[in-house]
Design a protein around this motif. Structure first.
Motif, PDB file in Angstrom:
ATOM      1  N   THR A 298       0.856  -1.178   0.000  1.00  0.00           N
ATOM      2  CA  THR A 298       0.000   0.000   0.000  1.00  0.00           C
ATOM      3  C   THR A 298       0.895   1.231   0.000  1.00  0.00           C
ATOM      4  N   LEU A 299       0.667   2.122  -0.955  1.00  0.00           N
ATOM      5  CA  LEU A 299       1.421   3.368  -1.032  1.00  0.00           C
ATOM      6  C   LEU A 299       0.686   4.428  -0.227  1.00  0.00           C
ATOM      7  N   ILE A 300       1.359   5.003   0.788  1.00  0.00           N
ATOM      8  CA  ILE A 300       0.711   5.965   1.680  1.00  0.00           C
ATOM      9  C   ILE A 300       1.444   7.303   1.597  1.00  0.00           C
ATOM     10  N   PHE A 301       0.687   8.373   1.277  1.00  0.00           N
ATOM     11  CA  PHE A 301       1.187   9.742   1.383  1.00  0.00           C
ATOM     12  C   PHE A 301       0.547  10.350   2.635  1.00  0.00           C
ATOM     13  N   ASN A 302       1.360  10.755   3.596  1.00  0.00           N
ATOM     14  CA  ASN A 302       0.867  11.379   4.825  1.00  0.00           C
ATOM     15  C   ASN A 302       1.514  12.760   4.908  1.00  0.00           C
ATOM     16  N   LEU A 303       0.746  13.790   4.472  1.00  0.00           N
ATOM     17  CA  LEU A 303       1.335  15.084   4.178  1.00  0.00           C
ATOM     18  C   LEU A 303       0.515  16.227   4.745  1.00  0.00           C
ATOM     19  N   THR A 304       1.171  17.408   4.794  1.00  0.00           N
ATOM     20  CA  THR A 304       0.432  18.632   5.091  1.00  0.00           C
ATOM     21  C   THR A 304      -0.207  19.168   3.823  1.00  0.00           C
ATOM     22  N   GLY A 305       0.566  19.246   2.736  1.00  0.00           N
ATOM     23  CA  GLY A 305       0.038  19.670   1.446  1.00  0.00           C
ATOM     24  C   GLY A 305       0.482  18.730   0.351  1.00  0.00           C
ATOM     25  N   PHE A 306      -0.414  18.422  -0.583  1.00  0.00           N
ATOM     26  CA  PHE A 306      -0.122  17.498  -1.689  1.00  0.00           C
ATOM     27  C   PHE A 306      -0.535  18.200  -2.975  1.00  0.00           C
ATOM     28  N   THR A 307       0.444  18.526  -3.840  1.00  0.00           N
ATOM     29  CA  THR A 307       0.174  19.265  -5.066  1.00  0.00           C
ATOM     30  C   THR A 307       0.729  18.513  -6.263  1.00  0.00           C
TER      31      THR A 307
ATOM     32  N   PRO B 147      -0.065  -0.515  -6.847  1.00  0.00           N
ATOM     33  CA  PRO B 147      -0.663  -0.949  -5.575  1.00  0.00           C
ATOM     34  C   PRO B 147      -1.785  -0.017  -5.130  1.00  0.00           C
ATOM     35  N   PRO B 148      -2.539  -0.398  -4.103  1.00  0.00           N
ATOM     36  CA  PRO B 148      -3.513   0.516  -3.489  1.00  0.00           C
ATOM     37  C   PRO B 148      -2.814   1.767  -2.965  1.00  0.00           C
ATOM     38  N   VAL B 149      -3.563   2.883  -2.897  1.00  0.00           N
ATOM     39  CA  VAL B 149      -2.984   4.174  -2.528  1.00  0.00           C
ATOM     40  C   VAL B 149      -3.847   4.841  -1.457  1.00  0.00           C
ATOM     41  N   VAL B 150      -3.175   5.460  -0.472  1.00  0.00           N
ATOM     42  CA  VAL B 150      -3.833   6.304   0.523  1.00  0.00           C
ATOM     43  C   VAL B 150      -3.147   7.663   0.488  1.00  0.00           C
ATOM     44  N   VAL B 151      -3.928   8.729   0.289  1.00  0.00           N
ATOM     45  CA  VAL B 151      -3.404  10.098   0.328  1.00  0.00           C
ATOM     46  C   VAL B 151      -4.116  10.838   1.443  1.00  0.00           C
ATOM     47  N   GLN B 152      -3.339  11.264   2.461  1.00  0.00           N
ATOM     48  CA  GLN B 152      -3.877  12.028   3.587  1.00  0.00           C
ATOM     49  C   GLN B 152      -3.150  13.363   3.638  1.00  0.00           C
ATOM     50  N   ALA B 153      -3.891  14.461   3.462  1.00  0.00           N
ATOM     51  CA  ALA B 153      -3.285  15.786   3.459  1.00  0.00           C
ATOM     52  C   ALA B 153      -4.335  16.829   3.821  1.00  0.00           C
TER      53      ALA B 153
END
Length: 339
Positions: free
Chosen positions: A26-35, A45-51
């Motif tokens: 699982t690819l996870i982005f755990n960010l303040t800002g995502f541009t 793979p599955p993706v999670v983007v948290q921003a």
């Protein structure tokens, strides 16, 4: 196993990324800002983007596994696309301005506590589409469900809708925006409709439904078939009534709507789901206060296709069901139909 990207300083600007790991990752982005700006992401793979803030501008985000976005604000500008090829897509947050959001073979879920705007020319597509918002929903593009009613139960009461939009304050559908599916449910306090809502030909396919038109088997070279029935009996396939129309059954059973039946199948007709001779689907709109219908709401049956002559004709599908409930309804003449 998870791959975690955690960056604090916003924004995180990503020019290009391709990841080909298998579904066990699982690819996870755990960010303040995502541009994403003039960029491209393709993930296997599955993706999670948290921003807190997500911006997609002139960019494409493409994934093959189930994908989840969580945000305070998500804005899609210019040409921007989030596309999930064969899995489900979920967006949850406080505010959403959307361009193309595509989950053609999966369930698309959008849950926003504030407002949603779908830009002009944008497409929101899923096998099923479920949208909730706390305040307003403004649609200038199109919503399209690729689902079809099951052929063996297409005229049974519909308990789950392929397009489901529920918002706390107001739904506005601008011209030339369009909502299309086999079954559609829309609910809010206020509703201003200037575009199109259609389940035309998306009900029972030709040859299906409780009120399916007759196709006399003894006429093996005939191109005649009866029209589908629903709230009224279907018409005969030709002036000499070689093929009679389908029978009547209720448009609502126990508070649930039913779809229209298809025409009979002949050797000159087409029996694809939602195709030639298919019945209309179902549209249910519930509004607490007022609805203004300045556009079209349609659940017509499809015209039968095939050889046409004084002795030979293919029946069409029956109209579906349209149910509008509101404290106050204003409408243009002939804006709502199911025929």
């Amino acid at each position: 196993v998870s791959l975690v990207f955690s960056l604090v300083p916003p924004p995180y600007i990503l020019p290009s990324l391709r990841l080909n790991q298998g579904p066990e990752f699982t690819l996870i982005f755990n960010l303040t800002g995502f541009t994403l700006r003039n960029s491209f992401i393709q993930c296997q793979p599955p993706v999670v983007v948290q921003a807190e803030s997500i911006e997609i501008d002139g960019s494409t985000f493409n994934a093959y596994g189930s994908t989840y976005f969580h945000f305070t604000e998500m804005v899609m500008n210019s040409y921007a696309e989030v596309g999930i090829n064969v899995a489900d897509l979920t967006l949850e947050g406080g505010f959403l301005q959307a361009n193309d959001i595509l989950a053609s073979k999966g369930i698309l879920t959008i849950n926003i506590t504030g407002a949603i705007t779908v830009n002009e020319g944008a497409s929101v597509i899923g096998k099923t589409v479920n949208i909730t918002c706390g305040t307003t929903f403004d649609l200038s593009g199109k919503i399209f469900s690729k689902n079809y009613l099951p052929s063996n139960s297409c005229s049974m009461p519909i308990t789950q809708y392929d397009v489901n939009v529920q918002c706390g304050e107001q739904i506005t559908i601008y011209e030339p925006a369009m909502v299309t599916g086999a079954s559609i449910y829309l609910a809010s306090q206020h509703f201003l409709h200037m575009g199109g809502i259609s389940t035309d030909g998306k009900g029972c396919s030709a040859g299906g439904g409780a009120g399916v038109g007759e196709y006399p088997q003894q006429y093996t070279t005939s191109c005649a078939s009866g029209g589908g029935g629903h709230a009224g009996q279907g018409g005969p396939g030709n002036p000499y009534a070689v093929a009679t129309g389908g029978l009547i059954y209720p448009g609502m059973i126990g508070g649930y709507l039913t779809a229209g039946s298809g025409s009979g199948i002949s050797n000159a007709s087409t029996s694809s789901s939602g195709g030639y001779g298919g019945g209309g689907g179902a549209i249910k709109i519930e509004v607490d206060i007022e609805i203004a219908v300045l556009g079209s709401i349609s659940s017509d049956g499809e015209v039968g296709q095939g050889m046409q002559s004084p002795f030979c004709a293919i029946g069409g599908g029956a109209g579906g069901s349209v149910h509008i409930k509101a404290y106050e309804i204003t409408s243009q003449p002939d804006a709502v139909q199911a025929k």
